[in-house]
Design a protein around this motif. Structure first.
Motif, PDB file in Angstrom:
ATOM      1  N   ARG A  31      -0.567  -2.087  -5.560  1.00 43.85           N
ATOM      2  CA  ARG A  31      -2.001  -1.969  -5.344  1.00 43.85           C
ATOM      3  C   ARG A  31      -2.332  -0.734  -4.486  1.00 43.85           C
ATOM      4  O   ARG A  31      -3.153   0.096  -4.873  1.00 43.85           O
ATOM      5  CB  ARG A  31      -2.528  -3.235  -4.655  1.00 43.85           C
ATOM      6  N   ASP A  32      -1.672  -0.593  -3.342  1.00 43.25           N
ATOM      7  CA  ASP A  32      -2.042   0.431  -2.368  1.00 43.25           C
ATOM      8  C   ASP A  32      -1.443   1.803  -2.651  1.00 43.25           C
ATOM      9  O   ASP A  32      -2.061   2.816  -2.336  1.00 43.25           O
ATOM     10  CB  ASP A  32      -1.646  -0.018  -0.961  1.00 43.25           C
ATOM     11  N   VAL A  33      -0.253   1.850  -3.214  1.00 39.88           N
ATOM     12  CA  VAL A  33       0.392   3.136  -3.487  1.00 39.88           C
ATOM     13  C   VAL A  33       0.035   3.641  -4.881  1.00 39.88           C
ATOM     14  O   VAL A  33      -0.388   4.781  -5.049  1.00 39.88           O
ATOM     15  CB  VAL A  33       1.925   3.051  -3.301  1.00 39.88           C
ATOM     16  N   LEU A  34       0.187   2.797  -5.900  1.00 37.87           N
ATOM     17  CA  LEU A  34      -0.071   3.258  -7.273  1.00 37.87           C
ATOM     18  C   LEU A  34      -1.506   3.023  -7.736  1.00 37.87           C
ATOM     19  O   LEU A  34      -1.918   3.563  -8.755  1.00 37.87           O
ATOM     20  CB  LEU A  34       0.899   2.594  -8.246  1.00 37.87           C
ATOM     21  N   GLY A  35      -2.273   2.211  -7.035  1.00 36.68           N
ATOM     22  CA  GLY A  35      -3.663   1.999  -7.397  1.00 36.68           C
ATOM     23  C   GLY A  35      -3.891   0.930  -8.451  1.00 36.68           C
ATOM     24  O   GLY A  35      -4.948   0.889  -9.081  1.00 36.68           O
ATOM     25  N   ALA A  36      -2.927   0.027  -8.647  1.00 40.19           N
ATOM     26  CA  ALA A  36      -3.105  -1.077  -9.592  1.00 40.19           C
ATOM     27  C   ALA A  36      -4.140  -2.054  -9.034  1.00 40.19           C
ATOM     28  O   ALA A  36      -4.395  -2.091  -7.833  1.00 40.19           O
ATOM     29  CB  ALA A  36      -1.778  -1.793  -9.829  1.00 40.19           C
ATOM     30  N   THR A  37      -4.713  -2.851  -9.916  1.00 36.07           N
ATOM     31  CA  THR A  37      -5.715  -3.845  -9.538  1.00 36.07           C
ATOM     32  C   THR A  37      -5.148  -5.237  -9.760  1.00 36.07           C
ATOM     33  O   THR A  37      -4.610  -5.530 -10.834  1.00 36.07           O
ATOM     34  CB  THR A  37      -6.987  -3.669 -10.399  1.00 36.07           C
ATOM     35  N   VAL A  38      -5.280  -6.090  -8.751  1.00 31.39           N
ATOM     36  CA  VAL A  38      -4.815  -7.472  -8.893  1.00 31.39           C
ATOM     37  C   VAL A  38      -5.758  -8.193  -9.844  1.00 31.39           C
ATOM     38  O   VAL A  38      -6.967  -8.218  -9.649  1.00 31.39           O
ATOM     39  CB  VAL A  38      -4.756  -8.190  -7.535  1.00 31.39           C
TER      40      VAL A  38
END
Length: 141
Positions: A31-38
């Motif tokens: 989430r925080d490094v690659l920008g994925a969304t939960v």
């Protein structure tokens, strides 16, 4: 005559499953490094994320089940031996490298220019190998 439904068909989606040692740590990284969304969490043992029009399923390890009676899920035992990696194609490898480094990604090397491609590799907290890659030339037609 047997008729088979087409495969793949409309409605098919690819989910990339990663076995992780610490679900909270892995979820925070993606989430925080690659920008994925939960997208959804399942009782502390798995989490679905969306990333670049794909699904990432983070799961904790586990033993055999009725539908996989001889298979155990476990994070990579040796991050130096790779049987699988995920490549993220980017328009500017050096810029992506700087952004991800600022967010906490640790790369094996800075971006390397191979002539037709600029690429570099990093690992997630469980040792899964990841690559960012920029195509710099078109191959033969």
């Amino acid at each position: 005559m047997t008729t088979h439904a087409p495969f793949p068909s409309d409605g098919v989606a690819l989910t990339h499953l990663l076995v992780v040692g610490d679900l909270d740590r892995a979820q925070a990284y993606y989430r925080d490094v690659l920008g994925a969304t939960v997208y959804r969490e399942y009782g502390g043992t798995s989490c679905v994320l969306t990333f670049q029009d794909s699904w990432l399923l983070l799961v904790t390890g586990g033993g055999p089940t009725r539908d996989k009676p001889t298979v155990t899920f476990a994070p990579p035992a040796d991050p130096q031996t790779v049987s699988h990696e995920l490549t993220i194609r980017v328009p500017d490898c050096r810029a992506a490298y700087e952004t991800l480094t600022a967010r906490g990604a640790v790369f094996l090397t800075p971006p390397v220019d191979w002539g037709g491609e600029i690429r570099c590799f990093f690992r997630d907290p469980d040792g899964h190998l990841r690559e960012i890659s920029q195509v710099t030339q078109r191959g033969p037609a």
